[in-house]
Structures are given as C-alpha cells and as structure tokens.
Design an enzyme around this catalytic site. Sequence first.
Site, PDB file in Angstrom:
ATOM      1  N   GLU A   1       3.592  25.784  14.797  1.00  0.00           N
ATOM      2  CA  GLU A   1       3.141  25.454  16.149  1.00  0.00           C
ATOM      3  C   GLU A   1       2.308  26.607  16.698  1.00  0.00           C
ATOM      4  OE1 GLU A   1       2.992  22.254  17.017  1.00  0.00           O
ATOM      5  OE2 GLU A   1       5.175  22.041  17.003  1.00  0.00           O
TER       6      GLU A   1
ATOM      7  N   ASP B   1      -2.527  26.460  14.350  1.00  0.00           N
ATOM      8  CA  ASP B   1      -3.805  25.856  13.898  1.00  0.00           C
ATOM      9  C   ASP B   1      -5.017  26.616  14.416  1.00  0.00           C
ATOM     10  OD1 ASP B   1      -3.547  24.801  16.518  1.00  0.00           O
ATOM     11  OD2 ASP B   1      -3.979  22.730  15.935  1.00  0.00           O
TER      12      ASP B   1
ATOM     13  N   ASP C   1      -3.900  17.767  15.198  1.00  0.00           N
ATOM     14  CA  ASP C   1      -3.536  16.401  15.584  1.00  0.00           C
ATOM     15  C   ASP C   1      -4.469  15.363  14.946  1.00  0.00           C
ATOM     16  OD1 ASP C   1      -1.805  17.877  17.097  1.00  0.00           O
ATOM     17  OD2 ASP C   1      -2.865  17.550  18.984  1.00  0.00           O
TER      18      ASP C   1
ATOM     19  N   TYR D   1      -2.037  26.907  27.728  1.00  0.00           N
ATOM     20  CA  TYR D   1      -2.466  26.743  26.331  1.00  0.00           C
ATOM     21  C   TYR D   1      -3.675  27.655  26.058  1.00  0.00           C
ATOM     22  CZ  TYR D   1      -3.788  24.353  21.974  1.00  0.00           C
ATOM     23  OH  TYR D   1      -4.101  24.058  20.668  1.00  0.00           O
TER      24      TYR D   1
HETATM   25  C1  GLA Z   1      -1.414  20.749  20.721  1.00  0.00           C
HETATM   26  C2  GLA Z   1      -2.816  20.913  20.153  1.00  0.00           C
HETATM   27  C3  GLA Z   1      -2.762  21.282  18.670  1.00  0.00           C
HETATM   28  C4  GLA Z   1      -1.830  22.463  18.425  1.00  0.00           C
HETATM   29  C5  GLA Z   1      -0.488  22.246  19.134  1.00  0.00           C
HETATM   30  C6  GLA Z   1       0.410  23.440  19.033  1.00  0.00           C
HETATM   31  O1  GLA Z   1      -0.787  19.644  20.146  1.00  0.00           O
HETATM   32  O2  GLA Z   1      -3.546  19.724  20.306  1.00  0.00           O
HETATM   33  O3  GLA Z   1      -4.052  21.549  18.182  1.00  0.00           O
HETATM   34  O4  GLA Z   1      -2.433  23.662  18.822  1.00  0.00           O
HETATM   35  O5  GLA Z   1      -0.664  21.927  20.497  1.00  0.00           O
HETATM   36  O6  GLA Z   1       0.788  23.653  17.720  1.00  0.00           O
END
Ligand code: GLA
Length: 389
Positions: free
Chosen positions: A31, A34, A169, A221
């Site tokens: 998590e 990416d 995702d 984020y």
């Molecule tokens: C969200 C983002 C992903 C990833 C996750 C954390 O889902 O869309 O790209 O960064 O958070 O792992």
Amino acid sequence: MTGVRELFGSRFGGAPDGVWLAPGRANLMGEHTDYNDGYVLPFALAQGVTAAAARRNDRRLVLCSRQEPGGAEIELDGLAPGRVTGWAAYPAGVAWALESAGYRVPGACLAIDSDLPAGAGLSSSAALECAAALALTELAGLAVGRGELAAIARRAENEFVGVPSGIMDQSASLLCRSGHALLLDCRSLDSSQVPFDPPAARSRLLLINTRARHELTAGEYGRRRAECEQAARLLGVPSLRYVTDVAETGRLPDPLLRRRARHVVTDNQRVLDAVALLRAASAGPGPEDTYPGIGRLLTQAHLSLRDDFEVSWPAADAAVEAALAAGALGARMMGGGFGGSVLALVPAPACGQVREAVTGAFTRQAWAAPEFLDAVPSASARRLPPGPR
Ligand code: GLA
C-alpha cells in the site's frame, strides 16, 4: 433489479452494441508503494462497473448512470482537463487520454451500472475508467494492449480528473486473472500471476466496508506522495523503491520522513514475502504455514500503515482489532487510507464470529453498521456475452 441493458434501452432506446464489465480491486499487499515505483499485489473482485455502449455517428459521448442522477453530453472535440466535472469526468477523461495517445474515439452512448459500494476504497473510479476504456476501444475496433490501456486510464484520472493516484487500480482491473493475485512491479511494469485461492485452503477474505468515506482528492494522499519524494531525494535515490535495506532509512534526519520511508521499504518486502509464501504453497503440497504467514504479514502491514504512514482511521483500527480477537489470521486497512475498507483473512469456520465481533465493536461506538463482502480473486475486465446483466 433490471440490468444495464435495460438501463441502456430505457435511456437511449434499442439495444447496446455490447456490454463491458471492469472489476473493482482489493489489494492483498503493498500500500502506497505503487507511486514509489514499488511492488503491489492486488486482485480483481467479482463486483465491478458495467458499461452498455453503442456507437454514434457524431462526436458526442452521451452518458447515464444508475447510481448518479442526471446524465451528461460531452463533445469529444475540444475536450480538455477541467471541462467536465463530477462522475462524467472519468469516462470523458478516458476518451481524452485515448485521443491524446493517438487513438481516435467514436461518439458513443454509454449506460453505466455498478455493484461496487462507492467510497469503500474498492476502486470504483478505476473500474469506471476501465469499463469506458474497453467499451470505447472495442467499439472503435482499436487494438490497445492491456498495459497501455491501464496507463491511459491512469492518465485520465491523474490529469483529467486531477487525482494523483498510482497505477495499481487500473492494472488490477485490466490484468488480473481469476484465482490469482497480480504481482506488479511498478518500476518496470512487469507483472506476473500468483496463484491465490483462499477457499481451497478453507479460508475466506472478508472485506469490511467501514463506511467511513475516503476521498483521494483530499490533501493527505498528495502530502504522503510529496513526503516520499522528499525522503527519496534526501537518500539520494530516484524513488524509495531503490532502498531495500530498511536500516538505510535511519539516515533521514526527520523522524516523520523516516517513518514514511520505513513503511514503503517494509511494505515492498512484505509483498515479496507474501508472493514467496503463495508460490511455495502452489509449487507442491503447500506448507501448513502459508495462510497464517500471510495473515501475520497483513497485520504487520496494518501497524505500519497506522503508525509509520499514518493513513489509518479509527473504524479501521477497531475492525482490525475485533477481527483478530475473533479468530482472523490477519487483517489490515486497505487502499489509500482515511476511510474505505479493511481486508481480513479468516479461517472459513470463524467467518460468522468475525462478522459479529466487528459489528459489535461498531455498535458499541454508535458507528453505522459495517458492510461485509466476500473478496474472491476474479477475472479482469471483459466484454460480457449477450444475456441479462
Ligand atoms: C489508491 C490509489 C492507488 C494506491 C493506493 C494506495 O487506491 O488509487 O494508486 O496508491 O491508494 O496503495
């Protein structure tokens, strides 16, 4: 409930040229790795977004959705970031990103339906992008590879919608295989399928929607991304992926950056450890310890996300704690954080008591009751055969 074909018929008249389904995703491990060029191990869910679509003879995208009031009519010519807002920005962004990549998109009518709970952190937005991307390219007869399509859908989200997410995702929705998790190296974009079939080991993956909404556009984020980039700069590497020895993070003078980096470095390693366990189990008569081992990694990941990366939220911590006390092998918050779902690995016979324990913990806090979903590693996005859906 009627299906997306009926929705299409009632809104646009007639039958669609085709119906495409793009699944949501869960993430077993990795998590906030990416966008640090690291590893992720997501799998596709059975639930997803369906798009019933038909070509038009003009250059308009006409959209409707069962979940969202009102439709949208979008001119494909002159499409640019900022021109479309709300949910329609996702499919419009895909059309924009496809055209920016040199693929001419036809006008189309799209009816959208979803059985993914929105805001649960199961990537309903990526599923919407991927369903639209498949529908538009297949309607146009364009052959676009799945990896490239994932990058195009991500560009729609980053640049058109304005959400700075990573590639996980969209890759999960487009590349996963049923009965498998997807090991994706976000630096090289190499991917491989890792056999992952909890029911065969009499286990279940329970998704616990905590009903706390998550909102990626909110600043946290982006702040985490910036902190990771700063940590990488201070360590003299292009990204935190290049740090493999966690002791290296001790060189960071700022304790906050040290914690952020420690999460990313240890979570990358947890992905590799989980893959090693799953591969060993599928190579022969699986070692007894496979699922308890995965469970321990999940719980370690939760502590790391809670204490080092600081993206957990009270309902996630309570759900993890209650699930573990009721017999889960491991559990962690999933996705970007600050809301959404918890993933718990549970021996099949303990499922009922884990649900009860988590529901009880929420009742005691006077929180809205959690929602439970069976997470079954499923197939990636595809065109559905004719018939009801
Ligand atoms: C969200 C983002 C992903 C990833 C996750 C954390 O889902 O869309 O790209 O960064 O958070 O792992």
